[in-house]
Scaffold this active site. Structure first.
Site, mmCIF file in Angstrom:
data_model
loop_
_atom_site.group_PDB
_atom_site.id
_atom_site.type_symbol
_atom_site.label_atom_id
_atom_site.label_comp_id
_atom_site.label_asym_id
_atom_site.label_seq_id
_atom_site.Cartn_x
_atom_site.Cartn_y
_atom_site.Cartn_z
ATOM 1 N N LEU A 178 0.846 -1.186 0.000
ATOM 2 C CA LEU A 178 0.000 0.000 0.000
ATOM 3 C C LEU A 178 0.882 1.237 0.000
ATOM 4 O O LEU A 178 1.959 1.240 0.593
ATOM 5 C CB LEU A 178 -0.908 0.015 1.238
ATOM 6 C CG LEU A 178 -1.881 -1.156 1.415
ATOM 7 C CD1 LEU A 178 -2.644 -1.012 2.734
ATOM 8 C CD2 LEU A 178 -2.850 -1.251 0.244
ATOM 9 N N ASP A 179 0.408 2.300 -0.652
ATOM 10 C CA ASP A 179 1.132 3.566 -0.628
ATOM 11 C C ASP A 179 1.224 4.097 0.799
ATOM 12 O O ASP A 179 0.447 3.709 1.676
ATOM 13 C CB ASP A 179 0.426 4.609 -1.495
ATOM 14 C CG ASP A 179 0.425 4.251 -2.968
ATOM 15 O OD1 ASP A 179 1.288 3.461 -3.371
ATOM 16 O OD2 ASP A 179 -0.446 4.755 -3.694
ATOM 17 N N ARG A 180 2.143 5.007 1.012
ATOM 18 C CA ARG A 180 2.392 5.551 2.350
ATOM 19 C C ARG A 180 1.113 6.055 3.030
ATOM 20 O O ARG A 180 0.873 5.785 4.203
ATOM 21 C CB ARG A 180 3.410 6.681 2.255
ATOM 22 C CG ARG A 180 3.683 7.376 3.595
ATOM 23 C CD ARG A 180 4.752 8.431 3.460
ATOM 24 N NE ARG A 180 5.069 9.007 4.771
ATOM 25 C CZ ARG A 180 6.301 9.338 5.168
ATOM 26 N NH1 ARG A 180 7.312 9.152 4.366
ATOM 27 N NH2 ARG A 180 6.512 9.842 6.355
#
Length: 299
Positions: free
Chosen positions: A135-137
């Site tokens: 998942l993105d930050r």
């Protein structure tokens, strides 16, 4: 993390070699090779077994999956982790916003990997960080970690075959159509190492299905399903059709109601790597996501 599995060979099993049996159970070539070089990893009916040993109905087989990597280089950082589920093979986490998944330049101690390293050190257990769905930050929600080489190998195959069903929720600008499919290839934007764009010349295939669940004055609540897993796929695709996510510093830096992209990994459905049972996990929405939606009245 070392894993020990015990099998009782079914009465209906046609005689088969241990090697072929383990391949059918999802053991990768790398794991089988590591077992070959590690003593006493195969015990058949109380005695040492070999890859070419033949299994018969009612045989008892004990297999030790050796750990082949080390997690010692990851700095341990104490964190409050929201663990949804844990057993011998998997760990499902509800990841918060503003947390990178892996260490990188400038992010050596503040990542999920650092928190996981601390968590297992506190339990006195060795652990190698193996993240299955990244998942993105600033993307929140359900994320799977594999606790041993076998579960990682099996789940990685499921990911490649698109057998891990991922449901995302997002807030997007404007009134999203009732439903639709976006089939638009994605490529890295020229001159950037981070930003992506739809590019029909150089992009890789990317397909996103969406459905509008509710609508407010400014935003729509969307449910999204991915057929592919390109970097920033949902964020890029929603911008492409004119409904970008608010608060997205790369694609729509509108921070009036939320200061990060409101994208959430809401649900994961997959087959457990060793039991074969269907697993379904849901991660509750974070407060800032809910607040951003309800701050603009429903139609």
């Amino acid at each position: 993390m070392q894993r020990i599995l015990k099998y009782i060979i079914s009465e209906n099993t046609t005689p088969v070699t241990i090697l072929d049996f383990l391949k059918k159970e999802g053991f990768s070539r790398h794991i089988l090779s590591s077992m070959k070089n590690t003593p006493n990893t195969i015990i058949l009916n109380g005695e040492r077994g070999f890859g070419r040993s033949v299994l018969k109905p009612q045989d008892h087989l004990i297999v030790t999956v050796p750990e082949t990597e080390s997690g010692e280089n990851i700095i341990r950082t104490k964190m409050d982790l929201n663990i949804i589920y844990e057993d011998e093979d998997i760990l499902v986490i509800n990841k918060p916003a503003d947390m990178p998944v892996h260490p990188s330049a400038g992010n050596y101690e503040n990542t999920l990997a650092n928190g996981i390293a601390w968590y297992f050190a506190e339990k006195g257990e060795d652990f190698v960080y193996r993240c299955i769905n990244r998942l993105d930050r600033d993307t929140t929600g359900a994320l799977i970690l594999a606790k041993n080489p076998l579960s990682a190998a099996i789940l990685s195959v499921q990911m490649k075959k698109r057998q891990i069903l991922r449901t995302y929720l997002a807030l997007v600008d404007g009134l999203l159509p009732d439903s639709g499919t976006i089939n638009a290839p994605i490529a890295r934007m020229e001159g950037s190492v981070i930003t992506r764009e739809v590019n029909f010349g150089t992009g890789e295939s990317a397909i996103t299905h969406y459905e509008r669940l509710a609508a407010g004055k400014e935003y729509s609540l969307a449910e999204l399903h991915l057929e592919t897993g390109r970097t920033h796929q949902i964020r890029v695709h929603m911008k492409y059709i004119g409904h970008p996510l608010p608060g997205d510093y790369l694609y729509n830096p509108d921070y009036r109601r939320i200061n990060r992209q409101p994208l959430h990994s809401y649900q994961l459905e997959f087959t457990h790597p060793t039991t074969g049972k269907v697993m379904l996990f849901t991660a509750p929405l974070p407060i800032d996501f809910i607040s951003a939606f309800y701050s603009n009245p429903l139609k």
